[in-house]
Write a protein that holds these residues in place. Structure first.
Motif, PDB file in Angstrom:
ATOM      1  N   ASN A 327      -6.278   0.304  -5.993  1.00 58.47           N
ATOM      2  CA  ASN A 327      -7.228   0.014  -4.922  1.00 58.47           C
ATOM      3  C   ASN A 327      -6.613  -0.087  -3.540  1.00 58.47           C
ATOM      4  OD1 ASN A 327     -10.161  -0.623  -5.792  1.00 58.47           O
ATOM      5  ND2 ASN A 327      -8.865  -1.377  -7.451  1.00 58.47           N
ATOM      6  N   GLU A 328      -5.279  -0.203  -3.459  1.00 60.98           N
ATOM      7  CA  GLU A 328      -4.620  -0.382  -2.165  1.00 60.98           C
ATOM      8  C   GLU A 328      -3.606   0.727  -1.951  1.00 60.98           C
ATOM      9  OE1 GLU A 328      -5.431  -2.754  -0.012  1.00 60.98           O
ATOM     10  OE2 GLU A 328      -6.789  -3.811  -1.368  1.00 60.98           O
ATOM     11  N   PRO A 329      -4.108   1.933  -1.687  1.00 63.48           N
ATOM     12  CA  PRO A 329      -3.195   3.083  -1.639  1.00 63.48           C
ATOM     13  C   PRO A 329      -2.100   2.970  -0.581  1.00 63.48           C
ATOM     14  CG  PRO A 329      -5.409   3.673  -0.895  1.00 63.48           C
ATOM     15  CD  PRO A 329      -5.507   2.293  -1.450  1.00 63.48           C
ATOM     16  N   GLN A 330      -2.283   2.117   0.439  1.00 66.96           N
ATOM     17  CA  GLN A 330      -1.231   2.064   1.464  1.00 66.96           C
ATOM     18  C   GLN A 330       0.083   1.540   0.893  1.00 66.96           C
ATOM     19  OE1 GLN A 330      -3.590  -0.301   1.446  1.00 66.96           O
ATOM     20  NE2 GLN A 330      -3.003  -2.144   2.531  1.00 66.96           N
ATOM     21  N   PHE A 331       0.019   0.635  -0.102  1.00 73.51           N
ATOM     22  CA  PHE A 331       1.251   0.131  -0.714  1.00 73.51           C
ATOM     23  C   PHE A 331       1.878   1.194  -1.612  1.00 73.51           C
ATOM     24  CE2 PHE A 331      -1.084  -3.825   0.070  1.00 73.51           C
ATOM     25  CZ  PHE A 331      -0.111  -4.527   0.754  1.00 73.51           C
ATOM     26  N   VAL A 332       1.003   2.037  -2.154  1.00 72.08           N
ATOM     27  CA  VAL A 332       1.450   3.032  -3.112  1.00 72.08           C
ATOM     28  C   VAL A 332       2.119   4.191  -2.409  1.00 72.08           C
ATOM     29  CG1 VAL A 332       0.587   4.753  -4.708  1.00 72.08           C
ATOM     30  CG2 VAL A 332      -0.290   2.408  -4.811  1.00 72.08           C
ATOM     31  N   LYS A 333       1.422   4.702  -1.398  1.00 70.78           N
ATOM     32  CA  LYS A 333       1.892   5.897  -0.719  1.00 70.78           C
ATOM     33  C   LYS A 333       3.220   5.638  -0.034  1.00 70.78           C
ATOM     34  CE  LYS A 333      -1.964   7.339   1.234  1.00 70.78           C
ATOM     35  NZ  LYS A 333      -2.704   7.492   2.471  1.00 70.78           N
ATOM     36  N   LEU A 361       4.850  -8.804   0.258  1.00 68.70           N
ATOM     37  CA  LEU A 361       4.320  -7.804   1.192  1.00 68.70           C
ATOM     38  C   LEU A 361       2.797  -7.853   1.284  1.00 68.70           C
ATOM     39  CD1 LEU A 361       6.624  -4.737   0.557  1.00 68.70           C
ATOM     40  CD2 LEU A 361       6.669  -6.389   2.439  1.00 68.70           C
ATOM     41  N   ARG A 362       2.149  -8.090   0.157  1.00 72.23           N
ATOM     42  CA  ARG A 362       0.698  -8.191   0.157  1.00 72.23           C
ATOM     43  C   ARG A 362       0.256  -9.354   1.058  1.00 72.23           C
ATOM     44  NH1 ARG A 362      -1.663  -9.431  -5.641  1.00 72.23           N
ATOM     45  NH2 ARG A 362      -3.885  -9.178  -5.366  1.00 72.23           N
ATOM     46  N   GLY A 363       1.013 -10.459   0.994  1.00 73.02           N
ATOM     47  CA  GLY A 363       0.709 -11.607   1.846  1.00 73.02           C
ATOM     48  C   GLY A 363       0.908 -11.272   3.324  1.00 73.02           C
ATOM     49  N   TYR A 364       2.057 -10.633   3.634  1.00 65.95           N
ATOM     50  CA  TYR A 364       2.326 -10.290   5.039  1.00 65.95           C
ATOM     51  C   TYR A 364       1.208  -9.419   5.600  1.00 65.95           C
ATOM     52  CZ  TYR A 364       7.199 -11.564   4.019  1.00 65.95           C
ATOM     53  OH  TYR A 364       8.333 -12.205   3.642  1.00 65.95           O
ATOM     54  N   SER A 365       0.758  -8.444   4.791  1.00 66.15           N
ATOM     55  CA  SER A 365      -0.179  -7.457   5.331  1.00 66.15           C
ATOM     56  C   SER A 365      -1.531  -8.077   5.668  1.00 66.15           C
ATOM     57  CB  SER A 365      -0.350  -6.290   4.349  1.00 66.15           C
ATOM     58  OG  SER A 365      -1.073  -6.729   3.226  1.00 66.15           O
ATOM     59  N   THR A 366      -1.821  -9.259   5.100  1.00 62.18           N
ATOM     60  CA  THR A 366      -3.100  -9.883   5.435  1.00 62.18           C
ATOM     61  C   THR A 366      -2.909 -11.084   6.365  1.00 62.18           C
ATOM     62  OG1 THR A 366      -2.915 -11.155   3.399  1.00 62.18           O
ATOM     63  CG2 THR A 366      -4.274  -9.189   3.314  1.00 62.18           C
ATOM     64  N   ASP A 367      -1.643 -11.346   6.741  1.00 67.50           N
ATOM     65  CA  ASP A 367      -1.354 -12.499   7.596  1.00 67.50           C
ATOM     66  C   ASP A 367      -1.326 -12.056   9.060  1.00 67.50           C
ATOM     67  OD1 ASP A 367      -0.374 -14.607   8.994  1.00 67.50           O
ATOM     68  OD2 ASP A 367       1.390 -14.929   7.734  1.00 67.50           O
ATOM     69  N   SER A 373       4.905  -4.217   9.836  1.00 65.21           N
ATOM     70  CA  SER A 373       4.126  -3.260   9.058  1.00 65.21           C
ATOM     71  C   SER A 373       4.916  -2.847   7.828  1.00 65.21           C
ATOM     72  CB  SER A 373       3.849  -2.034   9.932  1.00 65.21           C
ATOM     73  OG  SER A 373       3.593  -0.920   9.120  1.00 65.21           O
ATOM     74  N   ILE A 374       4.200  -2.553   6.728  1.00 60.45           N
ATOM     75  CA  ILE A 374       4.939  -2.072   5.552  1.00 60.45           C
ATOM     76  C   ILE A 374       5.539  -0.702   5.824  1.00 60.45           C
ATOM     77  CG2 ILE A 374       3.816  -3.365   3.691  1.00 60.45           C
ATOM     78  CD1 ILE A 374       2.140  -0.841   3.189  1.00 60.45           C
ATOM     79  N   GLU A 375       5.021  -0.013   6.846  1.00 55.33           N
ATOM     80  CA  GLU A 375       5.585   1.293   7.196  1.00 55.33           C
ATOM     81  C   GLU A 375       7.035   1.160   7.688  1.00 55.33           C
ATOM     82  OE1 GLU A 375       3.008   4.087   8.631  1.00 55.33           O
ATOM     83  OE2 GLU A 375       1.629   3.244   7.135  1.00 55.33           O
ATOM     84  N   ASN A 376       7.419  -0.052   8.077  1.00 54.28           N
ATOM     85  CA  ASN A 376       8.801  -0.263   8.510  1.00 54.28           C
ATOM     86  C   ASN A 376       9.775  -0.234   7.334  1.00 54.28           C
ATOM     87  OD1 ASN A 376       8.207  -0.522  11.200  1.00 54.28           O
ATOM     88  ND2 ASN A 376       7.928  -2.747  11.101  1.00 54.28           N
ATOM     89  N   ILE A 377       9.233  -0.339   6.136  1.00 52.45           N
ATOM     90  CA  ILE A 377      10.092  -0.382   4.954  1.00 52.45           C
ATOM     91  C   ILE A 377       9.951   0.943   4.226  1.00 52.45           C
ATOM     92  CG2 ILE A 377      10.555  -1.608   2.804  1.00 52.45           C
ATOM     93  CD1 ILE A 377       8.967  -3.955   4.017  1.00 52.45           C
ATOM     94  N   ASN A 378      11.068   1.600   3.954  1.00 47.65           N
ATOM     95  CA  ASN A 378      10.948   2.842   3.186  1.00 47.65           C
ATOM     96  C   ASN A 378      11.523   2.622   1.791  1.00 47.65           C
ATOM     97  OD1 ASN A 378      13.775   3.391   3.249  1.00 47.65           O
ATOM     98  ND2 ASN A 378      13.508   4.039   5.383  1.00 47.65           N
ATOM     99  N   PRO A 379      11.193   3.513   0.864  1.00 49.18           N
ATOM    100  CA  PRO A 379      11.622   3.311  -0.523  1.00 49.18           C
ATOM    101  C   PRO A 379      13.133   3.121  -0.654  1.00 49.18           C
ATOM    102  CG  PRO A 379      10.046   5.102  -0.417  1.00 49.18           C
ATOM    103  CD  PRO A 379      10.329   4.702   1.001  1.00 49.18           C
TER     104      PRO A 379
END
Ligand code: ADP
Ligand code: MG
Ligand code: ZN
Length: 486
Positions: A327-333, A361-367, A373-379
């Motif tokens: 349901n949260e593709p932004q974390f997946v992609k 990360l889920r907490g940060y993204s709603t805080d 941004s999670i985009e700052n973190i790469n795999p």
């Protein structure tokens, strides 16, 4: 329960296309200024001619391909005639005999069809001051926006199943970029047909009897109202039958305030609409249009929600966690699938990664107070941090601090750990010295350990951690301590 519920759904979704269904006006659901995106075609001026929107046809076909439906070889558009102020032509262009898609299936629910039509204008009834006549206003921005309609067979058996179906369809439409499908915004609209029939049919004959008289419920603006309205109707109809009364076939609305359905009108039947093929539009020989061939469409399908769910379950994710990621593709992609690719065989790392996404990360993204941004973190950097955690090069508290920093401003976890002095000591020489010092200082505890007291080892390691002022890698220290003791 004495009565068996049967539900069939009719779901409309506004398609995400650049322009409207039959004209070049912009299809912009966010346009707030009324009557801006209009032209003679969608205003129904006499003589204006519609042109079929290729992008809209394609999006419905993609939905059909994803649902394993039969894509039409031949299709045409029909006029559905009725009068209403929001339908300026006096008819809606829809599809009757030849829908784009027939059959198919979603979450085990058989589909009847998926077809393409146009949306109506939007009426508003603003309040007027007392003494003034009431007024109605019409905004034609929405008139002619491409609308997909999906109809299921009457095979859904409960309110929960109806809700689950609608949720999964919303996900699919979003995965396919076919529709934003926000129910609150009216981009996805669900109508539920509900009937009940006596259970005794089944018990006596071993075969379900004929279905009961159905009631169609409209104005369902959320998944919760879908579930509640269906449950309410099942209850209401069961009580009617229980009292020996009959269910009347009709259209009912859903009153969100009172949480009840109420009668709106007795249902018209399809022959009242006098459907006939629209003479202004060509029929389409879809099988002769290369970009609409099943092979081409199949290649364009992304991984679908249920496929993604299965994949995560097979990797050992809990259902609830898999569901979150689906349901949260932004974390997946940006993250999870990158991690999976890099750590094929290392399930420890994958588990750690999914835990840190699901908690931190889920907490940060709603805080809202958390910049970044999670985009700052790469795999790559994320996996690097997970490795550091796994080998205890950082403590879990240190890891949280590093992750927060990566979320805020990117960067490499090793560099951040050094800067913030969060690396745990794993230098063999230094740890050897500490181990020796502790063993020398605690001869009695060492004797206890050698006599078989396991707790003594924990004490020695604890002393060693203290000696290092908490900077030692506990795993590495344990190794050194054991070596010395042996
Ligand atoms: P209509 O012509 O009134 O629109 P359809 O037969 O086309 O009726 O069906 C419309 C929707 O109603 C479909 O989703 C179908 O599954 C559902 N439906 C049909 N009969 C029943 C029934 N007896 N109980 C519940 N749903 C039904
Ligand atoms: Mg209907
Ligand atoms: Zn227009």
């Amino acid at each position: 329960m004495k009565y068996i519920p049967t539900i069939g759904l009719e779901i409309h979704a506004e398609l995400k296309t650049r322009t409207k269904m039959f004209c070049a006006c912009r299809n912009d659901p966010d346009e707030k200024r009324p009557n801006l995106n209009i032209c003679p075609v969608c205003m129904a001026h006499p003589g204006a001619l519609p042109v079929i929107n290729r992008e809209a046809v394609k999006k419905v076909l993609l939905v059909g391909a994803a649902l394993q439906g039969t894509l039409a070889d031949y299709t045409e558009f029909d006029r559905k005639n009725y009068f209403y102020p929001d339908i300026p032509k006096g008819y809606q262009i829809s599809q009757y005999k030849h829908p784009l898609v027939s059959g198919g299936e979603l979450l085990g629910v058989r589909l009847t069809r998926v077809h393409l039509e146009e949306d109506t204008a939007r009426s508003q009834h603003p309040s007027t001051s007392s003494g003034q006549a009431p007024i109605s206003l019409i905004d034609f921005n929405r008139a002619g926006v491409p609308l997909m309609e999906l109809v299921t067979e009457p095979v859904i058996e409960s309110a929960e199943q109806a809700g689950a179906f609608a949720r999964e369809l919303q996900l699919l439409l979003r995965y396919l970029n076919a529709s934003e499908a926000n129910m609150e915004k009216g981009e996805m609209r669900v109508e539920a047909n509900v009937s009940v029939s006596a259970r005794s049919n089944l018990a006596e004959t071993g075969e379900a009897g004929p279905l009961g008289t159905k009631v169609e419920v409209k104005n369902l603006n959320s998944f919760r109202s879908v579930e509640r309205a269906v449950a309410f109707e099942v209850q209401r109809q069961s009580e009617l039958l229980e009292r020996g009364e009959e269910v009347v076939q009709e259209t009912r609305g859903w009153d969100e305030q009172k949480q009840v359905t109420f009668s709106q009108r007795k249902k018209e039947s399809s022959h009242d609409y006098r459907y006939f093929p629209d003479p202004d539009l060509p029929s389409l020989l879809l099988s002769e249009i290369p970009e609409f061939s099943k092979e081409v469409l199949a290649k364009e399908l992304p991984e679908l929600p249920w496929q993604k769910r299965d994949r995560y379950l097979k990797l050992g994710f809990k259902l609830e966690d898999a569901e979150f990621f689906v349901n949260e593709p932004q974390f997946v992609k940006t993250l999870l699938d990158g991690v999976i690719e890099k750590t094929q065989s290392d399930l420890d790392i994958l588990r750690l990664a999914s835990n840190y996404i699901l908690s931190d990360l889920r907490g940060y993204s709603t805080d809202l107070n958390m910049p970044g941004s999670i985009e700052n973190i790469n795999p790559e950097t994320f996996v690097m941090l997970m490795q550091m955690i796994k080998t205890s090069n950082v403590s879990s508290r240190g890891a949280k601090e590093i992750l927060a920093e990566m979320y805020k401003s990117g960067g490499n976890p090793e560099t951040i750990a050094k800067e913030k002095d969060l690396l745990q000591q794993s230098d063999e020489g230094a740890l050897k010295t500490i181990a020796q010092k502790i063993i020398d200082a605690n001869p009695k505890v060492v004797a206890d350990y050698r006599a078989g007291k396991q707790a003594a080892l924990q004490f020695l390691i604890g002393q060693g951690m203290k000696e290092s002022k908490g900077s030692a890698n506990p795993e590495a220290l344990r190794e050194e301590m054991l070596k010395k003791l042996r």
